[in-house]
Design a protein around this motif. Structure first.
Motif, PDB file in Angstrom:
ATOM      1  N   GLY A   1      46.127 -22.808 -49.194  1.00 45.74           N
ATOM      2  CA  GLY A   1      45.502 -24.288 -48.637  1.00 45.74           C
ATOM      3  C   GLY A   1      46.397 -24.486 -46.748  1.00 45.74           C
ATOM      4  N   ARG A   2      47.326 -22.904 -47.061  1.00 48.65           N
ATOM      5  CA  ARG A   2      47.842 -22.722 -45.434  1.00 48.65           C
ATOM      6  C   ARG A   2      46.781 -23.510 -44.364  1.00 48.65           C
ATOM      7  N   ASN A   3      47.193 -24.131 -43.660  1.00 43.52           N
ATOM      8  CA  ASN A   3      46.909 -23.834 -42.356  1.00 43.52           C
ATOM      9  C   ASN A   3      46.148 -22.529 -41.773  1.00 43.52           C
TER      10      ASN A   3
ATOM     11  N   MET B   1      44.765  -5.031 -41.608  1.00 44.37           N
ATOM     12  CA  MET B   1      46.102  -5.504 -40.306  1.00 44.37           C
ATOM     13  C   MET B   1      46.660  -5.801 -41.937  1.00 44.37           C
ATOM     14  N   LEU B   2      46.887  -5.912 -43.298  1.00 43.13           N
ATOM     15  CA  LEU B   2      47.553  -6.713 -44.087  1.00 43.13           C
ATOM     16  C   LEU B   2      47.034  -5.105 -44.971  1.00 43.13           C
ATOM     17  N   ASP B   3      47.341  -3.943 -45.049  1.00 45.31           N
ATOM     18  CA  ASP B   3      47.253  -2.848 -45.690  1.00 45.31           C
ATOM     19  C   ASP B   3      48.766  -2.231 -45.413  1.00 45.31           C
TER      20      ASP B   3
ATOM     21  N   GLY C   1      42.135 -10.246 -43.472  1.00 47.40           N
ATOM     22  CA  GLY C   1      41.397 -11.156 -44.212  1.00 47.40           C
ATOM     23  C   GLY C   1      40.579 -12.547 -44.212  1.00 47.40           C
ATOM     24  N   ASP C   2      40.040 -12.489 -45.268  1.00 43.25           N
ATOM     25  CA  ASP C   2      39.265 -14.137 -44.867  1.00 43.25           C
ATOM     26  C   ASP C   2      38.032 -13.973 -43.858  1.00 43.25           C
ATOM     27  N   GLU C   3      38.058 -13.190 -43.788  1.00 48.12           N
ATOM     28  CA  GLU C   3      36.419 -12.701 -43.017  1.00 48.12           C
ATOM     29  C   GLU C   3      35.519 -13.386 -43.931  1.00 48.12           C
TER      30      GLU C   3
ATOM     31  N   VAL D   1      46.619 -15.618 -41.970  1.00 47.05           N
ATOM     32  CA  VAL D   1      47.812 -16.496 -42.300  1.00 47.05           C
ATOM     33  C   VAL D   1      48.585 -15.756 -42.861  1.00 47.05           C
ATOM     34  N   GLY D   2      49.800 -17.205 -42.727  1.00 44.31           N
ATOM     35  CA  GLY D   2      51.647 -16.135 -43.357  1.00 44.31           C
ATOM     36  C   GLY D   2      52.002 -15.932 -42.127  1.00 44.31           C
ATOM     37  N   SER D   3      53.335 -15.183 -41.579  1.00 38.73           N
ATOM     38  CA  SER D   3      53.780 -14.580 -40.774  1.00 38.73           C
ATOM     39  C   SER D   3      53.273 -13.487 -40.093  1.00 38.73           C
ATOM     40  N   GLY D   4      54.046 -12.948 -39.208  1.00 37.92           N
ATOM     41  CA  GLY D   4      53.802 -11.664 -38.711  1.00 37.92           C
ATOM     42  C   GLY D   4      53.539 -12.001 -37.241  1.00 37.92           C
TER      43      GLY D   4
ATOM     44  N   VAL E   1      52.992  -7.477 -43.988  1.00 34.36           N
ATOM     45  CA  VAL E   1      51.452  -7.548 -45.260  1.00 34.36           C
ATOM     46  C   VAL E   1      51.189  -7.352 -46.524  1.00 34.36           C
ATOM     47  N   SER E   2      50.468  -7.479 -47.116  1.00 33.97           N
ATOM     48  CA  SER E   2      50.773  -7.116 -48.674  1.00 33.97           C
ATOM     49  C   SER E   2      50.533  -5.816 -49.044  1.00 33.97           C
ATOM     50  N   SER E   3      50.581  -5.468 -50.537  1.00 33.08           N
ATOM     51  CA  SER E   3      50.812  -4.165 -50.915  1.00 33.08           C
ATOM     52  C   SER E   3      50.978  -3.187 -51.217  1.00 33.08           C
TER      53      SER E   3
ATOM     54  N   LYS F   1      60.715 -13.783 -43.821  1.00 34.94           N
ATOM     55  CA  LYS F   1      59.794 -14.051 -44.664  1.00 34.94           C
ATOM     56  C   LYS F   1      58.532 -13.745 -44.322  1.00 34.94           C
ATOM     57  N   VAL F   2      57.571 -13.334 -45.648  1.00 37.29           N
ATOM     58  CA  VAL F   2      56.299 -12.927 -45.406  1.00 37.29           C
ATOM     59  C   VAL F   2      55.317 -13.407 -45.536  1.00 37.29           C
ATOM     60  N   GLY F   3      55.508 -14.766 -45.929  1.00 40.23           N
ATOM     61  CA  GLY F   3      54.875 -15.920 -46.102  1.00 40.23           C
ATOM     62  C   GLY F   3      54.054 -15.748 -47.318  1.00 40.23           C
TER      63      GLY F   3
ATOM     64  N   THR G   1      51.629 -14.844 -50.288  1.00 40.88           N
ATOM     65  CA  THR G   1      50.260 -16.302 -51.486  1.00 40.88           C
ATOM     66  C   THR G   1      51.620 -16.838 -52.520  1.00 40.88           C
ATOM     67  N   GLY G   2      52.740 -15.931 -52.786  1.00 38.56           N
ATOM     68  CA  GLY G   2      53.473 -16.537 -53.850  1.00 38.56           C
ATOM     69  C   GLY G   2      53.295 -15.983 -55.411  1.00 38.56           C
ATOM     70  N   LYS G   3      52.232 -14.752 -55.305  1.00 36.21           N
ATOM     71  CA  LYS G   3      50.730 -14.615 -56.493  1.00 36.21           C
ATOM     72  C   LYS G   3      51.510 -13.380 -57.482  1.00 36.21           C
ATOM     73  N   GLY G   4      52.939 -12.811 -56.718  1.00 36.98           N
ATOM     74  CA  GLY G   4      53.797 -11.823 -57.783  1.00 36.98           C
ATOM     75  C   GLY G   4      53.646 -10.495 -57.345  1.00 36.98           C
ATOM     76  N   ILE G   5      52.675 -10.456 -56.109  1.00 34.91           N
ATOM     77  CA  ILE G   5      52.341  -9.104 -55.839  1.00 34.91           C
ATOM     78  C   ILE G   5      52.747  -8.028 -54.601  1.00 34.91           C
ATOM     79  N   GLY G   6      53.514  -8.151 -54.181  1.00 35.13           N
ATOM     80  CA  GLY G   6      55.004  -7.219 -54.245  1.00 35.13           C
ATOM     81  C   GLY G   6      55.509  -7.286 -55.164  1.00 35.13           C
TER      82      GLY G   6
ATOM     83  N   ALA H   1      44.147 -12.785 -53.396  1.00 31.38           N
ATOM     84  CA  ALA H   1      42.657 -13.383 -52.579  1.00 31.38           C
ATOM     85  C   ALA H   1      41.974 -14.467 -52.875  1.00 31.38           C
ATOM     86  N   GLY H   2      40.842 -15.098 -52.221  1.00 27.87           N
ATOM     87  CA  GLY H   2      40.777 -16.352 -52.498  1.00 27.87           C
ATOM     88  C   GLY H   2      39.029 -16.052 -51.833  1.00 27.87           C
ATOM     89  N   HIS H   3      37.747 -15.506 -52.753  1.00 31.41           N
ATOM     90  CA  HIS H   3      36.922 -15.307 -51.748  1.00 31.41           C
ATOM     91  C   HIS H   3      36.132 -16.659 -52.548  1.00 31.41           C
TER      92      HIS H   3
HETATM   93  P1  IMP Z   1      50.980 -11.241 -51.079  1.00 31.51           P
HETATM   94  O1  IMP Z   1      49.860 -10.276 -50.390  1.00 31.51           O
HETATM   95  O2  IMP Z   1      50.639 -12.419 -51.290  1.00 31.51           O
HETATM   96  O3  IMP Z   1      52.037 -10.795 -51.110  1.00 31.51           O
HETATM   97  O4  IMP Z   1      50.613 -11.880 -49.001  1.00 31.51           O
HETATM   98  C1  IMP Z   1      51.285 -10.735 -48.113  1.00 31.51           C
HETATM   99  C2  IMP Z   1      50.571 -11.217 -46.838  1.00 31.51           C
HETATM  100  O5  IMP Z   1      49.476 -11.076 -47.048  1.00 31.51           O
HETATM  101  C3  IMP Z   1      51.006 -12.773 -46.651  1.00 31.51           C
HETATM  102  O6  IMP Z   1      50.809 -12.713 -44.916  1.00 31.51           O
HETATM  103  C4  IMP Z   1      49.338 -13.173 -47.341  1.00 31.51           C
HETATM  104  O7  IMP Z   1      49.076 -14.689 -46.789  1.00 31.51           O
HETATM  105  C5  IMP Z   1      48.496 -12.293 -46.738  1.00 31.51           C
HETATM  106  N1  IMP Z   1      47.586 -12.739 -47.524  1.00 31.51           N
HETATM  107  C6  IMP Z   1      47.607 -12.014 -48.790  1.00 31.51           C
HETATM  108  N2  IMP Z   1      46.240 -11.911 -49.333  1.00 31.51           N
HETATM  109  C7  IMP Z   1      45.571 -13.276 -48.485  1.00 31.51           C
HETATM  110  C8  IMP Z   1      44.055 -12.747 -48.726  1.00 31.51           C
HETATM  111  O8  IMP Z   1      43.700 -13.010 -49.499  1.00 31.51           O
HETATM  112  N3  IMP Z   1      43.767 -13.153 -47.384  1.00 31.51           N
HETATM  113  C9  IMP Z   1      44.460 -13.412 -46.015  1.00 31.51           C
HETATM  114  N4  IMP Z   1      46.332 -12.957 -45.716  1.00 31.51           N
HETATM  115  C10 IMP Z   1      46.039 -12.849 -47.049  1.00 31.51           C
END
Ligand code: IMP
Length: 423
Positions: A303-305, A228-230, A15-17, A274-277, A239-241, A128-130, A132-137, A42-44
């Motif tokens: 805003g994370r590194n 790679m977050l599929d 992501g973040d490409e 971004v995040g763990s793994g 991964v994301s969900s 922890k997955v790290g 975004t805290g947006k309730g996705i999973g 996501a944050g485009h």
């Molecule tokens: P979630 O999608 O918030 O559950 O986060 C799961 C993992 O996916 C975490 O490592 C996030 O940092 C990563 N992630 C989720 N959305 C994005 C994105 O838009 N860009 C990059 N990493 C993301």
């Protein structure tokens, strides 16, 4: 772009490409832009005419007045965050209400899903997955468990349905001993967001798409996150969900595989996560810091590194095969302008064993590199391929040969104008 087809634009690493910028450059060619997976995780970021916008749930085609934008059934949507995002665009003069259709089959992220996201992360401790805290999973989990609410639910008996699901979540939180939260203000905005969403066309977007494709309209499916977050093919469990790959375009928009046309795979001239793994190409030294600083690699949502490293050909080859990528788009090439040498990860190594294939679990693997000369010149002012410095042209040729896929677009800066199409 072909009439009556869905082209996909997908982030093919973590992501973040820079999909937002490319999709915005692409929209003039398409009739419809549709999001098929993910949500406000996501944050485009899109920069044009000196203004910066960060889109989370709304497709990037929204800036192009003549286009229809769709939030597809594969997405999850948080009404309060959607309202904030949409109102900001409306305040900037964009007319959304007629041009943004939301699938009634998309699922709703409740405030309590976000609390559950935090609670699950705490419960996982150092694993922890790290997120975004947006309730996705939690939202996608409930979609699969068939207990979730969909956008269409807001149109009928919603207060009862909402109260029942919220009660269930509160019980789950008690079971997790996670009771120190207060969602009152969040919930007020969320319910306001639900009412606001009713002023948008909430439709059977799948059927709209079928009709549009039959009528010869062209559709751009805008990916979120990266391959790679599929949920199936990424670095599980980090991964994301959602299904972020091209297969997810079919399920997340309700279009058939034979409706898919071109698949654009977008990657950066280097890697970030971004995040763990596990992240075999991660650089912990000053080179990594330099990439982060020059590339401004800080999360658009949190805003994370971002963790930084050289380009990863093992991941890219895997992603190209999984998605059926037909064309590659390389972003942020200019970030590497000042480096003496550029490296590319060509294999992973663990316990003396070297592999070029993506392992089941990349934990503990280190990167094996090849080194190329840097171009040591400013790419940001270039406007055509004929101006590319030789070492940069060589880098592109090297990647194309290794990846067996053409790189048709190269980005050399954040502005829309700094996008070079190759012949
Ligand atoms: P979630 O999608 O918030 O559950 O986060 C799961 C993992 O996916 C975490 O490592 C996030 O940092 C990563 N992630 C989720 N959305 C994005 C994105 O838009 N860009 C990059 N990493 C993301």
């Amino acid at each position: 772009m072909a009439k009556g087809k869905v082209d996909a634009l997908l982030g093919i690493v973590f992501g973040d490409e820079g999909k937002g910028k490319v999709v915005d450059c692409f929209t003039p060619k398409y009739d419809i832009v549709a999001r098929f997976a993910g949500g406000p995780n996501a944050g485009h970021t899109i920069i044009f005419e000196g203004k910066k916008f960060v889109l989370r749930s709304i497709p990037s085609g929204i800036f192009d007045e003549g286009k229809l934008n769709i939030i597809g059934n594969g997405c999850v949507i948080a009404p309060d965050l959607f309202m904030a995002e949409a109102k900001e665009l409306e305040a900037a003069g964009y007319n959304l209400k007629t041009r943004l259709h939301i699938s009634k089959r998309a699922h709703l992220i409740l405030p309590t899903h976000r609390v559950l996201d935090r609670a699950y992360e705490v419960a996982k401790g150092k694993n922890k997955v790290g997120t975004t805290g947006k309730g996705i999973g939690p939202t996608y989990s409930e979609k699969a468990a068939r207990t979730s609410l969909r956008v269409g639910d807001i149109l009928e008996n919603f207060p009862e349905k909402y109260a029942a699901l919220k009660n269930r979540h509160e019980q789950m939180l008690k079971d997790l001993h996670y009771t120190d939260y207060d969602i009152r203000e969040e919930e007020r905005l969320w319910l306001e967001g639900v009412e606001y969403m009713k002023s948008f066309p909430l439709t059977d977007t799948e059927i709209e798409l079928h009709k549009a494709l039959k009528a010869g309209k062209s559709v751009l499916a805008e990916g979120a996150q990266g391959t790679m977050l599929d949920i199936d093919h990424g670095t599980y469990p980090f991964v994301s969900s959602s299904s972020t790959c091209s297969g997810g375009v079919c399920t997340g928009l309700g279009v058939a595989p034979n409706a898919i046309g071109e698949i654009f795979g977008i990657f950066k001239a280097y890697s970030t996560r971004v995040g763990s793994g596990p992240f075999p190409v991660e650089l912990f030294d000053e080179t990594g810091d330099k990439i982060r600083e020059i590339g401004n690699e800080y999360g658009a949502v949190t805003g994370r590194n971002r963790r930084c490293g050289w380009v990863d050909l093992v991941a890219l080859k895997y992603a190209i095969a999984l998605n059926g990528v037909t064309q590659l788009i390389m972003m942020k090439s200019d970030v590497l302008d000042t480096f003496d040498t550029i490296k590319a990860c060509v294999a992973y190594k663990k316990d003396g064993v070297i592999t070029e294939d993506m392992p089941y679990d990349t934990e503990g693997y280190e990167a094996v590199y090849e080194e190329l000369p840097g171009w040591k010149s400013d790419l940001t002012h270039l406007t055509s391929e004929s101006q590319f410095p030789k070492a940069f042209q060589d880098y592109i040729d090297y990647l194309e040969k290794a990846l067996e896929t053409p790189i048709t677009i190269v980005s050399v800066g954040p502005d829309r104008a700094q996008t070079i199409e190759r012949a």
